[in-house]
Design an enzyme around this catalytic site. Structure first.
Site, PDB file in Angstrom:
ATOM      1  N   THR A 168      -5.858 -27.816   4.600  1.00  0.00           N
ATOM      2  CA  THR A 168      -5.282 -26.472   4.690  1.00  0.00           C
ATOM      3  C   THR A 168      -4.435 -26.352   3.421  1.00  0.00           C
ATOM      4  O   THR A 168      -3.856 -27.359   2.979  1.00  0.00           O
ATOM      5  CB  THR A 168      -4.393 -26.285   5.941  1.00  0.00           C
ATOM      6  OG1 THR A 168      -3.332 -27.229   5.877  1.00  0.00           O
ATOM      7  CG2 THR A 168      -5.178 -26.499   7.230  1.00  0.00           C
ATOM      8  N   SER A 290     -24.647 -30.535 -20.686  1.00  0.00           N
ATOM      9  CA  SER A 290     -23.904 -29.912 -21.770  1.00  0.00           C
ATOM     10  C   SER A 290     -24.577 -30.273 -23.089  1.00  0.00           C
ATOM     11  O   SER A 290     -25.100 -31.372 -23.246  1.00  0.00           O
ATOM     12  CB  SER A 290     -22.459 -30.421 -21.766  1.00  0.00           C
ATOM     13  OG  SER A 290     -21.904 -30.308 -23.066  1.00  0.00           O
ATOM     14  N   LYS A 296     -22.155 -34.771 -18.808  1.00  0.00           N
ATOM     15  CA  LYS A 296     -21.886 -33.647 -17.901  1.00  0.00           C
ATOM     16  C   LYS A 296     -23.039 -33.300 -16.977  1.00  0.00           C
ATOM     17  O   LYS A 296     -24.207 -33.387 -17.347  1.00  0.00           O
ATOM     18  CB  LYS A 296     -21.557 -32.404 -18.732  1.00  0.00           C
ATOM     19  CG  LYS A 296     -20.287 -32.543 -19.516  1.00  0.00           C
ATOM     20  CD  LYS A 296     -19.082 -32.221 -18.692  1.00  0.00           C
ATOM     21  CE  LYS A 296     -18.675 -30.793 -18.983  1.00  0.00           C
ATOM     22  NZ  LYS A 296     -17.495 -30.436 -18.237  1.00  0.00           N
ATOM     23  N   ASN A 298     -23.101 -29.946 -14.788  1.00  0.00           N
ATOM     24  CA  ASN A 298     -22.273 -28.789 -14.415  1.00  0.00           C
ATOM     25  C   ASN A 298     -22.882 -27.982 -13.267  1.00  0.00           C
ATOM     26  O   ASN A 298     -24.084 -27.736 -13.251  1.00  0.00           O
ATOM     27  CB  ASN A 298     -22.097 -27.866 -15.633  1.00  0.00           C
ATOM     28  CG  ASN A 298     -21.317 -28.548 -16.750  1.00  0.00           C
ATOM     29  OD1 ASN A 298     -20.402 -29.321 -16.474  1.00  0.00           O
ATOM     30  ND2 ASN A 298     -21.690 -28.268 -17.984  1.00  0.00           N
ATOM     31  N   GLU A 303     -21.371 -21.743  -9.643  1.00  0.00           N
ATOM     32  CA  GLU A 303     -20.447 -20.861 -10.368  1.00  0.00           C
ATOM     33  C   GLU A 303     -21.015 -19.445 -10.494  1.00  0.00           C
ATOM     34  O   GLU A 303     -20.290 -18.449 -10.368  1.00  0.00           O
ATOM     35  CB  GLU A 303     -20.151 -21.446 -11.748  1.00  0.00           C
ATOM     36  CG  GLU A 303     -19.374 -22.744 -11.675  1.00  0.00           C
ATOM     37  CD  GLU A 303     -19.330 -23.474 -13.014  1.00  0.00           C
ATOM     38  OE1 GLU A 303     -18.229 -23.762 -13.479  1.00  0.00           O
ATOM     39  OE2 GLU A 303     -20.394 -23.755 -13.598  1.00  0.00           O
ATOM     40  N   TYR A 330     -28.066  17.952   0.213  1.00  0.00           N
ATOM     41  CA  TYR A 330     -28.493  17.136  -0.914  1.00  0.00           C
ATOM     42  C   TYR A 330     -27.775  17.534  -2.197  1.00  0.00           C
ATOM     43  O   TYR A 330     -27.587  18.705  -2.499  1.00  0.00           O
ATOM     44  CB  TYR A 330     -30.013  17.256  -1.124  1.00  0.00           C
ATOM     45  CG  TYR A 330     -30.502  16.404  -2.284  1.00  0.00           C
ATOM     46  CD1 TYR A 330     -30.826  15.071  -2.083  1.00  0.00           C
ATOM     47  CD2 TYR A 330     -30.588  16.920  -3.571  1.00  0.00           C
ATOM     48  CE1 TYR A 330     -31.234  14.268  -3.148  1.00  0.00           C
ATOM     49  CE2 TYR A 330     -30.996  16.131  -4.639  1.00  0.00           C
ATOM     50  CZ  TYR A 330     -31.321  14.806  -4.420  1.00  0.00           C
ATOM     51  OH  TYR A 330     -31.715  14.014  -5.466  1.00  0.00           O
ATOM     52  N   GLN A 335     -29.517  10.803  -6.227  1.00  0.00           N
ATOM     53  CA  GLN A 335     -30.567  10.074  -6.948  1.00  0.00           C
ATOM     54  C   GLN A 335     -30.037   8.715  -7.407  1.00  0.00           C
ATOM     55  O   GLN A 335     -30.767   7.735  -7.434  1.00  0.00           O
ATOM     56  CB  GLN A 335     -31.040  10.901  -8.153  1.00  0.00           C
ATOM     57  CG  GLN A 335     -32.090  10.218  -8.995  1.00  0.00           C
ATOM     58  CD  GLN A 335     -32.838  11.201  -9.887  1.00  0.00           C
ATOM     59  OE1 GLN A 335     -33.593  12.037  -9.397  1.00  0.00           O
ATOM     60  NE2 GLN A 335     -32.608  11.136 -11.180  1.00  0.00           N
TER      61      GLN A 335
END
Ligand code: ARG
Length: 471
Positions: A168, A290, A296, A298, A303, A330, A335
């Site tokens: 927490t 990388s 690396k 990643n 992400e 309308y 559109q």
């Protein structure tokens, strides 16, 4: 001051559809701002299905002759094949899918084509097309969400007894199992599916037959077209039918919540895969290396899912703002109500597919997770609970005693279960050797058998239940 150059017509002939009272064609910029063909190309199947249903109904009601109805049907079938084979030549000058299809129909079947637009308008046409499209997208996304749930449930079943720290405030809190953590997301995605299903239920009414805005003087059978297109019933009010897009708003709202859930999971995966945690290892298939740092791996997919969740919220906002100032019925603004729903459906589908692959490939690192449960005094609550359950100490007091033991362990730079019984008894004489068992992370999770709790046997049962529900 030079006089502004007068905008002239693009030189084209007046539009066929309203050429009766237009002498010249639109200015070039007018034509460009007015067309939506790139978006509308995605509506071809829905547009043709709706026209088929409409033509069949016009025929059945005796509004057009049987021969014309049959010719229209054949022509529309040809157009469908032409579009699907890539042979159809779209014209941006014809603004949208409706006029492209109708113009081609005239080429194919001649005058009978002009009868298709009886008792309808592009306003109810576009409304029905978009509803059908969004309904299909909701169904496809439901399938994608189900796939993700399956991937999570499989991992949860494998990790029903894998210990990890629960957090927490991102501070170590109590031991939990990795399976329990993953099943939390299965529940969230289950509610997300419910939101799409709820939206679908309200969406599933047919606007066709509302015509431009006021209904029509022809004796149409709206129930017939509604049924043919898989709707539950016709929409009750013609103005509402052509002017509201709340079904798309609900779809975007549901999509945004899925985005939020995906983004939270993505964020956790980024943390878990980081060197500081090392709780999971992601596959090469869902990471990138990388160009400069050879060590690396990643978590780009995670992400990007996190980033795209923001885009989904933006699309929801975009349509909300588009709608909020529109008078009935309308308005051409509508559109532009199509792209947000389509873009959201595309993005979300990709996010779900990527997340499902990432979760399936992800490998838990139980040794590291378990070692992490030894830090952070995760079983302090269990010690307090033991004092309550076996010694009748009021919880507040037990909490206080445990707090003093934590301070003692901190001073000695050791874990709670590394304190000697003598040390502990200086703080609380009622402690017995039983307490060492209580302080183990395994026993802490095994005891949490309350409904919805983290005990491995609960988790295994919940995973089994979900597996069955998802078959
Ligand atoms: N292209 C329009 C749209 O996508 C079709 C409806 C046009 N209706 C009108 N009254 N101009 O919304």
């Amino acid at each position: 001051m030079t006089k502004p150059k007068k905008q002239t017509s693009s030189g084209g002939a007046a539009n066929k559809m309203w050429g009766g009272h237009y002498a010249v064609g639109p200015a070039e910029a007018m034509a460009r701002i007015n067309e939506c063909l790139d978006v509308d190309k995605r509506l071809y199947a829905e547009d043709i299905a709706a026209s088929m249903a409409h033509a069949a109904m016009l025929g059945a009601c005796g509004i057009i002759g049987a021969k014309d109805a049959a010719a229209i049907k054949r022509g529309l079938q040809t157009i469908l094949k032409e579009i699907e084979s890539g042979a159809f030549r779209f014209s941006a000058a014809l603004e949208d899918i409706h006029m492209n299809v109708e113009a081609r129909l005239a080429e194919l079947i001649g005058d009978a084509a002009g009868r298709l637009h009886t008792a309808r308008s592009r306003n109810d046409q576009v409304a029905v097309d978009l509803r059908l499209w969004v309904r299909g997208a909701a169904d496809r996304l439901d399938g994608a969400l189900k796939d993700l749930q399956r991937a999570l449930v499989d991992q949860a079943a494998d990790n029903a007894a894998t210990l990890m720290p629960g957090f927490t405030h991102l501070q170590p809190a109590q031991p939990i199992t990795f399976g329990h953590h993953l099943l939390a997301y299965v529940e969230m995605f289950g509610r997300d599916r419910g939101r799409f299903a709820d939206a679908r239920r309200r969406m599933n009414e047919c606007p066709l037959g509302a015509a431009a805005l006021a209904g029509t003087s022809f004796p149409i059978d709206r129930a017939m077209t509604a049924k043919a297109l898989g709707f539950d019933r016709p929409m009750a009010n013609s103005l509402d039918a052509v002017s509201d897009r709340d079904f798309a708003l609900e779809f975007l709202g549901a999509a945004s919540v899925v985005g939020i859930h995906l983004s939270r999971l993505a964020e956790e995966i980024v943390l878990w895969a980081s060197d500081a945690f090392r709780f999971v290892k992601l596959s090469e298939a869902f990471t990138t290396g990388s160009s400069i740092m050879p060590q690396k791996r990643n978590p780009d997919a995670a992400e990007l899912i996190r980033a795209k969740a923001g885009a989904l919220m933006g699309l929801q906002t975009q349509l909300q703002v588009l709608m909020k100032g529109l008078p009935l019925a309308y308005n051409k603004d509508l559109q532009d109500s199509k792209p947000p729903a389509m873009k959201a459906a595309d993005e979300l589908k990709l996010m779900l597919t990527a997340m499902t692959g990432m979760v399936r490939d992800m490998r838990a690192n139980p040794a590291v997770m378990r070692a992490a449960t030894a830090r952070g005094f995760l079983t302090a609550t269990d010690l307090a609970d033991w004092l309550v359950q076996t010694q009748g100490v009021p919880f507040r007091q037990a909490h206080h005693i445990t707090g003093r033991l934590v301070v003692m362990a901190e001073k000695k730079a050791c874990r709670l279960d590394e304190l000697t019984l003598d040390d502990m008894r200086q703080v609380e004489p009622r402690l017995t050797p039983d307490i060492y068992q209580v302080l183990k992370a395994e026993s802490a999770v095994n005891r949490r058998t309350s409904l919805g709790g983290t005990a491995p046997k609960n988790v295994a049962a919940a995973a089994k239940r979900w597996k069955k529900a998802l078959t």
